[in-house]
Each structure stands twice: as structure tokens, then as C-alpha cells.
Design a protein around this motif. Structure first.
Motif, PDB file in Angstrom:
ATOM      1  N   ALA A 364       0.945  -1.206  -0.075  1.00  0.00           N
ATOM      2  CA  ALA A 364       0.013  -0.102   0.063  1.00  0.00           C
ATOM      3  C   ALA A 364       0.828   1.075  -0.064  1.00  0.00           C
ATOM      4  O   ALA A 364       0.609   2.269  -0.821  1.00  0.00           O
ATOM      5  N   ALA A 365       1.959   1.251   0.905  1.00  0.00           N
ATOM      6  CA  ALA A 365       2.883   2.425   1.069  1.00  0.00           C
ATOM      7  C   ALA A 365       3.389   2.622  -0.406  1.00  0.00           C
ATOM      8  O   ALA A 365       3.796   3.806  -0.740  1.00  0.00           O
ATOM      9  N   ALA A 366       3.919   1.537  -1.230  1.00  0.00           N
ATOM     10  CA  ALA A 366       4.591   1.777  -2.236  1.00  0.00           C
ATOM     11  C   ALA A 366       3.894   2.345  -3.680  1.00  0.00           C
ATOM     12  O   ALA A 366       4.120   3.513  -4.207  1.00  0.00           O
ATOM     13  N   LEU A 367       2.396   2.065  -3.826  1.00  0.00           N
ATOM     14  CA  LEU A 367       1.660   2.827  -4.439  1.00  0.00           C
ATOM     15  C   LEU A 367       1.325   4.424  -3.988  1.00  0.00           C
ATOM     16  O   LEU A 367       0.939   5.148  -4.789  1.00  0.00           O
ATOM     17  N   LEU A 368       1.396   4.427  -2.800  1.00  0.00           N
ATOM     18  CA  LEU A 368       1.242   5.837  -2.249  1.00  0.00           C
ATOM     19  C   LEU A 368       2.359   6.721  -2.785  1.00  0.00           C
ATOM     20  O   LEU A 368       2.102   7.842  -3.249  1.00  0.00           O
ATOM     21  N   MET A 369       3.439   6.106  -2.362  1.00  0.00           N
ATOM     22  CA  MET A 369       4.777   6.822  -2.815  1.00  0.00           C
ATOM     23  C   MET A 369       4.852   7.044  -4.060  1.00  0.00           C
ATOM     24  O   MET A 369       5.162   8.175  -4.541  1.00  0.00           O
ATOM     25  N   LEU A 370       4.490   6.156  -5.086  1.00  0.00           N
ATOM     26  CA  LEU A 370       4.790   6.453  -6.422  1.00  0.00           C
ATOM     27  C   LEU A 370       3.564   7.229  -7.163  1.00  0.00           C
ATOM     28  O   LEU A 370       3.804   7.616  -8.187  1.00  0.00           O
ATOM     29  N   ALA A 371       2.546   7.580  -6.424  1.00  0.00           N
ATOM     30  CA  ALA A 371       1.635   8.419  -6.983  1.00  0.00           C
ATOM     31  C   ALA A 371       1.660   9.839  -6.606  1.00  0.00           C
ATOM     32  O   ALA A 371       1.148  10.801  -7.242  1.00  0.00           O
ATOM     33  N   LEU A 372       2.755  10.098  -5.728  1.00  0.00           N
ATOM     34  CA  LEU A 372       3.057  11.487  -5.096  1.00  0.00           C
ATOM     35  C   LEU A 372       3.735  12.147  -6.131  1.00  0.00           C
ATOM     36  O   LEU A 372       4.573  11.623  -6.973  1.00  0.00           O
ATOM     37  N   PRO A 373       3.588  13.395  -6.360  1.00  0.00           N
ATOM     38  CA  PRO A 373       4.450  14.281  -7.416  1.00  0.00           C
ATOM     39  C   PRO A 373       5.850  14.376  -7.010  1.00  0.00           C
ATOM     40  O   PRO A 373       6.156  14.478  -5.590  1.00  0.00           O
ATOM     41  N   GLY A 374       6.544  14.442  -7.766  1.00  0.00           N
ATOM     42  CA  GLY A 374       8.181  14.693  -7.415  1.00  0.00           C
ATOM     43  C   GLY A 374       8.903  13.165  -7.686  1.00  0.00           C
ATOM     44  O   GLY A 374       8.467  12.454  -8.428  1.00  0.00           O
ATOM     45  N   GLY A 375       9.856  13.241  -6.895  1.00  0.00           N
ATOM     46  CA  GLY A 375      10.675  11.793  -7.246  1.00  0.00           C
ATOM     47  C   GLY A 375      10.543  11.025  -6.095  1.00  0.00           C
ATOM     48  O   GLY A 375       9.961  11.402  -5.192  1.00  0.00           O
ATOM     49  N   ALA A 376      11.323   9.777  -6.475  1.00  0.00           N
ATOM     50  CA  ALA A 376      11.009   8.626  -5.302  1.00  0.00           C
ATOM     51  C   ALA A 376      12.382   7.678  -5.553  1.00  0.00           C
ATOM     52  O   ALA A 376      13.011   7.719  -6.408  1.00  0.00           O
ATOM     53  N   TYR A 377      12.768   7.053  -4.454  1.00  0.00           N
ATOM     54  CA  TYR A 377      13.799   6.239  -4.278  1.00  0.00           C
ATOM     55  C   TYR A 377      13.625   4.924  -3.878  1.00  0.00           C
ATOM     56  O   TYR A 377      12.417   4.904  -3.037  1.00  0.00           O
ATOM     57  N   ILE A 378      13.921   3.888  -4.315  1.00  0.00           N
ATOM     58  CA  ILE A 378      13.730   2.565  -4.371  1.00  0.00           C
ATOM     59  C   ILE A 378      15.014   1.881  -3.878  1.00  0.00           C
ATOM     60  O   ILE A 378      16.170   2.186  -4.460  1.00  0.00           O
ATOM     61  N   TYR A 379      15.009   1.209  -2.377  1.00  0.00           N
ATOM     62  CA  TYR A 379      16.200   0.683  -2.020  1.00  0.00           C
ATOM     63  C   TYR A 379      16.113  -0.769  -2.661  1.00  0.00           C
ATOM     64  O   TYR A 379      15.243  -1.599  -2.356  1.00  0.00           O
ATOM     65  N   GLN A 380      17.280  -1.176  -2.907  1.00  0.00           N
ATOM     66  CA  GLN A 380      17.523  -2.555  -3.424  1.00  0.00           C
ATOM     67  C   GLN A 380      16.793  -3.875  -2.756  1.00  0.00           C
ATOM     68  O   GLN A 380      17.238  -3.489  -1.370  1.00  0.00           O
ATOM     69  N   GLY A 381      16.235  -4.390  -3.241  1.00  0.00           N
ATOM     70  CA  GLY A 381      15.295  -5.619  -2.695  1.00  0.00           C
ATOM     71  C   GLY A 381      13.899  -5.136  -2.291  1.00  0.00           C
ATOM     72  O   GLY A 381      13.104  -5.863  -2.000  1.00  0.00           O
ATOM     73  N   GLU A 382      13.628  -3.838  -1.897  1.00  0.00           N
ATOM     74  CA  GLU A 382      12.321  -3.439  -1.668  1.00  0.00           C
ATOM     75  C   GLU A 382      11.122  -4.011  -2.613  1.00  0.00           C
ATOM     76  O   GLU A 382      10.016  -4.333  -2.348  1.00  0.00           O
ATOM     77  N   GLU A 383      11.740  -3.987  -3.950  1.00  0.00           N
ATOM     78  CA  GLU A 383      10.784  -4.443  -4.915  1.00  0.00           C
ATOM     79  C   GLU A 383      10.629  -5.965  -4.831  1.00  0.00           C
ATOM     80  O   GLU A 383       9.704  -6.571  -5.609  1.00  0.00           O
ATOM     81  N   LEU A 384      11.396  -6.733  -4.149  1.00  0.00           N
ATOM     82  CA  LEU A 384      11.211  -8.019  -3.988  1.00  0.00           C
ATOM     83  C   LEU A 384      10.475  -8.434  -2.545  1.00  0.00           C
ATOM     84  O   LEU A 384      10.089  -9.595  -2.415  1.00  0.00           O
ATOM     85  N   GLY A 385      10.237  -7.392  -1.632  1.00  0.00           N
ATOM     86  CA  GLY A 385       9.355  -7.611  -0.529  1.00  0.00           C
ATOM     87  C   GLY A 385      10.184  -7.934   0.471  1.00  0.00           C
ATOM     88  O   GLY A 385       9.933  -8.515   1.532  1.00  0.00           O
ATOM     89  N   LEU A 386      11.616  -7.851   0.473  1.00  0.00           N
ATOM     90  CA  LEU A 386      12.379  -8.409   1.563  1.00  0.00           C
ATOM     91  C   LEU A 386      12.294  -7.745   2.990  1.00  0.00           C
ATOM     92  O   LEU A 386      11.914  -6.264   2.928  1.00  0.00           O
ATOM     93  N   PRO A 387      12.284  -8.425   4.073  1.00  0.00           N
ATOM     94  CA  PRO A 387      12.288  -7.966   5.225  1.00  0.00           C
ATOM     95  C   PRO A 387      13.593  -7.711   5.928  1.00  0.00           C
ATOM     96  O   PRO A 387      14.652  -8.189   5.081  1.00  0.00           O
ATOM     97  N   GLU A 388      13.666  -7.048   6.714  1.00  0.00           N
ATOM     98  CA  GLU A 388      14.705  -6.984   7.917  1.00  0.00           C
ATOM     99  C   GLU A 388      15.446  -8.259   8.252  1.00  0.00           C
ATOM    100  O   GLU A 388      14.501  -9.269   8.643  1.00  0.00           O
ATOM    101  N   VAL A 389      16.791  -8.536   8.259  1.00  0.00           N
ATOM    102  CA  VAL A 389      17.391  -9.696   8.636  1.00  0.00           C
ATOM    103  C   VAL A 389      17.715  -9.465  10.241  1.00  0.00           C
ATOM    104  O   VAL A 389      18.888  -8.823  10.461  1.00  0.00           O
ATOM    105  N   GLU A 390      16.969  -9.700  11.217  1.00  0.00           N
ATOM    106  CA  GLU A 390      17.024  -9.217  12.572  1.00  0.00           C
ATOM    107  C   GLU A 390      17.880 -10.230  13.535  1.00  0.00           C
ATOM    108  O   GLU A 390      17.886 -10.017  14.575  1.00  0.00           O
ATOM    109  N   ASP A 391      18.169 -11.433  12.604  1.00  0.00           N
ATOM    110  CA  ASP A 391      18.568 -12.542  13.665  1.00  0.00           C
ATOM    111  C   ASP A 391      20.109 -12.961  13.109  1.00  0.00           C
ATOM    112  O   ASP A 391      20.470 -13.997  13.240  1.00  0.00           O
ATOM    113  N   LEU A 392      20.599 -11.936  12.599  1.00  0.00           N
ATOM    114  CA  LEU A 392      22.058 -12.382  12.130  1.00  0.00           C
ATOM    115  C   LEU A 392      23.128 -12.413  13.244  1.00  0.00           C
ATOM    116  O   LEU A 392      22.884 -12.130  14.251  1.00  0.00           O
ATOM    117  N   PRO A 393      23.917 -13.542  13.254  1.00  0.00           N
ATOM    118  CA  PRO A 393      24.599 -14.027  14.363  1.00  0.00           C
ATOM    119  C   PRO A 393      25.466 -12.857  14.596  1.00  0.00           C
ATOM    120  O   PRO A 393      26.213 -12.059  13.955  1.00  0.00           O
TER     121      PRO A 393
END
Length: 543
Positions: A364-393
Motif C-alpha cells: 500500500a505504501a509503495a503505491l502511495l509513494m509512487l503516486a505522489l508528485p516529485g521524485g522517489a527512491y527505491i532501496y534495492q530489494g524492496e521491490e522483492l518484498g525483502l524484510p529486515e534480517v534481525e537474527d544475524l549471528p
């Protein structure tokens, strides 16, 4: 304002490549230029306008490359200058512009200049390139002031001859003295070096930190308050007026090229101050951290969107929008928690996370962001739906925050895990079979690979591609027209151009959609009554 070739940046969608984690061609576990080149067609097919490449310069990697040892070369693990030229040319051939990171607040302690400063001694011209001071106390054994570094600990380190040098970040990142004309001339030369190689612009790291109060007054703040107190008026090392003269000189260089180059500021500043960086004779655009850090709540988002557009329009600059980057917890994970905003990105998260909910909200937030006027930034992997890896050793963590905080803040490695491209087991196509990525990938990432996303028409990747295609082809999304429309509490409804609507339901109840419309794109299915469910966004064309 319509977009011309010279003003492409006003509405550009820019994809952030964290090069160390993007694609590894030679199997050493580290992303490289050959890997990036192999994936350029994927990026062009995604529908972006430009790539922003994080620092690719020689570096000891004390801070992931933001400790630069040589600003005119390529880290050997990434490739060569010739490969950089080839990467730029191949990106251009695919219609992609190339933006580099420049790190002007500090160098690496392995930079030739800093080695010369240590050897030359107190009072030397070499030391004047950096911020050296005598310490306090009878024997000078106390730091010159009480400032604390962003990664933990004091901002001062003592040298063998007894003086101290300033580092707002890690000790391996000594701050430059931007009152020194030699520093200014050197960076203007660096800009020209890369512009002459075909680079289209620069993202400026810590753009708000380059000027310091020469008196170096105490702040009187507890440790780890350095970031939280960036909003303090007349701060001695954040957002000082001296940065603007620097950027006016940089803008003149950018404008001297036939195809003008562009600048993007990373500037954490108080509300209302960002526009000062984007005046017509300074920088072009800036990251919108207010939007990134905003909770996913309709009233707060509307306030941030209004303020962003209005403040920057006053200086003729477009707003930009961003949901994730290499310094923050990935938004799929943030949105799966009770508190959806950014609070303390370098600290551990103890709240439980519902990744299904986070993914639905991220769509939902992606479509909100990309509908707004101006520029937008995509961080690599967000287009794949990647979550944070919070259990790295613990033993694989490399962010300097981990050590500097006494192992109380795990840092940013969880959003920097190498990308999964294909296959069912690590390294998931990031490198050749059998290679070991510099950070371990979770086994369950097989469902997040680009290959798996491509095979699923309902995937995050297809949503991004569809949205970027419409953003590029729908006339209503090409300009900067933007109007709020009335909608129920907890929802957002706005019109772009003539007849393209974006409806966002962040409430707990289904939302009725305007009558007589065509559905262009939806982040999730409508309910059986044709209502917009919670945590869902749609783009509509009115009849």
C-alpha cells in the motif's frame, strides 16, 4: 511544471544500489561492478530512471565504504576505473542515469591526507585539512569538548603527539576542515573527475554536517543523542549556514556541463530548513526523511506530504519520497509492528513483527509513494518484498555501531544482506554456486528471489513494475498537479492531473471508492462489495 531532459530529476525514480550486496560476479562474497553490469537489464526492465551507487571507492570498509581512502579510484574488490566507465556507458545505453555517493564530511584514516597530517604534527598545513585540537586539562588529556559520535563514544581520538582529532562518526573517519581552501578545491576537482567520466550526479553524504562552529562549544547532551538532537537550533556541527556557500560552488560546476549534473542532499534538518539547501543556486533535491520516518497513519502522512510539497515549492524544488535505505530497518518489517515509524534505527527491536501485515502495508505504501508528485527512491530489494534480517549471528556483524555501542546496538547490517536473485539455497544467485556472501542470507529467502517474484503475477516485483510503467505512461502522473479530496478518517484520497485518483485506506474499516471509475492498479484485492480494505491502496481513473 513539465519535465524536460534537463529536469529529469524532478520526477525521477532512482534505485539505490548498495554495491557490496547487489551482485557478486567473481564469487568472493562481495558485490562488484561486473555483477552490477549483469543486472542492469533487470533494473531497466523494472522501469526506473537512474541508479544511485553507494561508495565504490577504495576503503578499509570500517563503515561500509563511507570511509574513503581515495576519491578517484575503485575499490579493488569491486573492479577498476575501466569497469566503472563501462558500467556508466552500459547504464546510459539502457536509458539509466548514474548517481554516485560522495562523502565530503570525512575521509578514511587511511587517506593520504590523514597520514600526512599525523606525520606533520601540530600547527602544520597538513593538519589544517582536518579538525585537530589540543585537549582540555593541565596535560591535555581530556577531549576538547563533550560531543558524542553517531556510532557511540566520543567524537575525539587522541594522537601519539597528544593532540585530538574530530570524527562525528567512527575514529576511522576523521572530519575534514571545510574552512580550509585546499579542502574545497580538492572536492571541486573530484566532482569534475567523475562528471568528466559521465556520471550524472552525486548523492551528498552528511550534507548538513560539513561546517562546524570554530569555537567547538560543549553540547551538554548524553551519549547517543547526536542524531536525536539534530533539531537543536544553532547546533555547533549540524545544519550550519556555512554549508550553503560550499554548495553554491558545487552547483556552478554542475551547471557548467552541457547536460547539467545534479545533486541530492542527505540532510537531516529541522522542519522548514530543508528548502534552504534546494534554492535555485544550490542543490537540486534532497531525501525526505520526514516521510521515511513517518508512522503509517493517515493524518501524520498528510501533514508530512503537505509540508514537504509546500516548503520545497517555495524555492521551486520538487519533493522526494523514500520508504527504506541502507541506514534504516526495511519498511516491510517496520510496518509489521505496532509502531510503524522510525524511532531508534540503530537499536534492537523487541516488538513482535507480523510480516504478512507488514508486506500488505508495504504494498500500500509503495503505491502511495509512487503516486505522489516529485521524485522517489527505491532501496534495492524492496521491490522483492525483502524484510529486515534481525537474527544475524553476533559474530558476523560489521556495522561499527555494534562495537562502538558496547554490543547494545546491532546496527544496520540487517538491511544490507546480499540480494537473492534465483534458486532455492544460498547464495541465491547473488554469487556463483558455492560462494559465501559477506553477510549470510536466510534460508527462507528462496521465496523472495527475483526469480520467484517473476513467476508470481501477484508478487511485489510485478506491483512495482506495473506502478512504474503507469507512472511513466499516464499523463496525469507526469506533472506536479496534486489535490487532496475529502475522505473518511484514517484514509487518504488525492487527485493527480485530471482524473487520476489515489485512495489509501489506513483505517480499520473498508473504504467506499468514488463512483464511476476504472481501477488501474491495486496493492491488494477489493472486498466482495467492491470496497477498499484496510491497509490497501488503489489507483483509479475517473470516468
Amino acid at each position: 511544471m513539465s519535465t524536460t531532459p534537463d529536469s529529469w530529476w524532478r520526477s525521477a525514480v532512482i534505485y539505490q544500489v548498495y554495491i557490496r550486496s547487489f551482485a557478486d560476479a567473481d564469487g568472493d562474497g562481495t558485490g562488484d561492478l561486473a555483477g552490477l553490469r549483469s543486472r542492469l537489464p533487470y533494473l531497466a526492465d523494472l522501469g526506473i530512471d537512474a541508479i544511485w551507487i553507494t561508495p565504490w571507492y577504495p576503503s578499509p570498509l570500517a563503515d561500509g565504504g563511507y570511509d574513503v581512502a581515495d576519491y578517484r579510484d575503485i575499490h579493488p574488490a569491486y573492479g577498476t576505473i575501466d569497469q566503472a566507465r563501462q558500467s556508466i556507458a552500459e547504464a546510459h545505453a539502457l536509458g539509466l542515469r548514474v548517481i554516485l555517493d560522495i562523502v565530503p564530511n570525512h575521509t578514511s584514516d587511511q587517506h593520504t591526507w590523514f597520514k600526512e597530517a599525523l606525520a606533520a604534527g601540530p600547527g602544520s598545513p597538513e593538519r589544517d585539512r582536518y579538525v585537530f585540537r589540543d585537549g582540555k586539562g593541565e596535560d591535555g588529556s581530556e577531549p576538547p569538548n563533550d560531543w558524542h559520535a553517531a556510532f557511540g563514544g566520543p567524537t575525539w581520538t587522541r594522537t601519539a603527539d597528544g593532540q585530538w582529532y574530530l570524527h562525528l562518526f567512527a575514529p576511522e573517519q576523521p572530519d575534514l576542515n571545510w574552512d580550509n581552501p585546499e579542502v574545497r578545491a580538492e572536492f571541486e576537482s573530484i566532482l569534475r573527475f567523475w562528471f568528466d567520466l559521465g556520471v550524472d550526479g552525486f548523492r551528498i553524504d552528511v550534507a548538513h554536517g560539513m561546517a562546524k562552529d570554530p569555537a567547538l562549544p560543549d553540547l551538554g547532551l548524553p551519549e547517543f543523542s547526536v542524531i536525536a538532537h539534530e533539531d537543536r537550533p544553532n547546533h555547533p556541527h549540524w545544519d550550519r549556514d556555512g554549508v550553503h556557500d560550499i554548495f553554491r560552488g558545487w552547483r556552478a560546476i554542475a551547471d557548467s556541463y552541457p547536460d547539467p549534473r545534479v545533486f541530492v542532499a542527505e540532510a537531516h534538518v529541522r522542519p522548514g530548513r530543508l528548502a534552504r539547501y534546494l534554492r535555485p543556486d544550490e542543490l537540486h533535491t534532497a531525501f525526505n526523511f520526514d516521510f521515511l520516518k513517518c508512522p503509517l497513519q493517515a493524518d501524520e502522512l498528510r501533514t508530512v506530504i503537505d509540508r514537504s510539497i509546500t516548503d520545497l515549492a517555495a524555492v521551486g524544488a520538487p519533493a522526494t519520497w523514500v520508504l527504506s535505505n541502507h541506514d534504516e530497518t526495511r519498511h516491510v518489517t517496520r510496518y509489521g509492528r505496532a509502531h510503524t515509524g522510525v524511532t531508534a534505527p540503530l537499536r534492537d527491536h523487541t516488538q513482535p513483527c507480523d510480516l504478512d501485515l507488514g508486506t500488505r502495508r508495504a504494498r500500500a505504501a509503495a503505491l502511495l509513494m509512487l503516486a505522489l508528485p516529485g521524485g522517489a527512491y527505491i532501496y534495492q530489494g524492496e521491490e522483492l518484498g525483502l524484510p529486515e534480517v534481525e537474527d544475524l549471528p553476533d559474530d558476523v556483524l560489521q556495522d561499527p555501531t555494534w562495537e562502538r555501542s558496547g554490543h547494545t546496538a546491532r546496527g544496520r547490517d540487517g538491511c544490507r544482506v546480499p540480494l537473492p536473485w534465483s534458486g532455492d539455497t544460498p547464495p541465491f544467485g547473488f554469487g556463483p554456486p558455492g560462494s559465501t556472501p559477506w553477510l549470510p542470507q536466510p534460508e527462507n529467502w528462496k521465496s523472495y528471489t527475483a526469480e520467484a517474484n517473476q513467476a508470481d503475477p501477484a508478487s511485489m516485483l510485478h506491483l512495482y513494475r506495473d506502478a512504474l510503467r503507469l507512472r511513466r505512461t499516464a499523463p496525469a502522473l507526469s506533472g506536479e498537479d496534486f489535490r487532496w479530496l475529502d475522505s473518511p478518517d484514517g484514509t487518504l484520497l488525492f487527485e493527480r492531473g485530471h482524473g487520476l485518483l489515489c485512495a489509501v485506506n489506513l483505517s480499520h474499516r473498508p473504504m467506499a471508492l468514488p463512483e464511476a471509475h476504472d481501477l488501474l492498479l491495486a496493492s491488494g484485492p477489493l472486498d466482495q462489495d467492491g470496497l477498499l480494505p484496510p491497509d490497501t491502496t488503489v489507483w483509479l481513473r475517473t470516468a
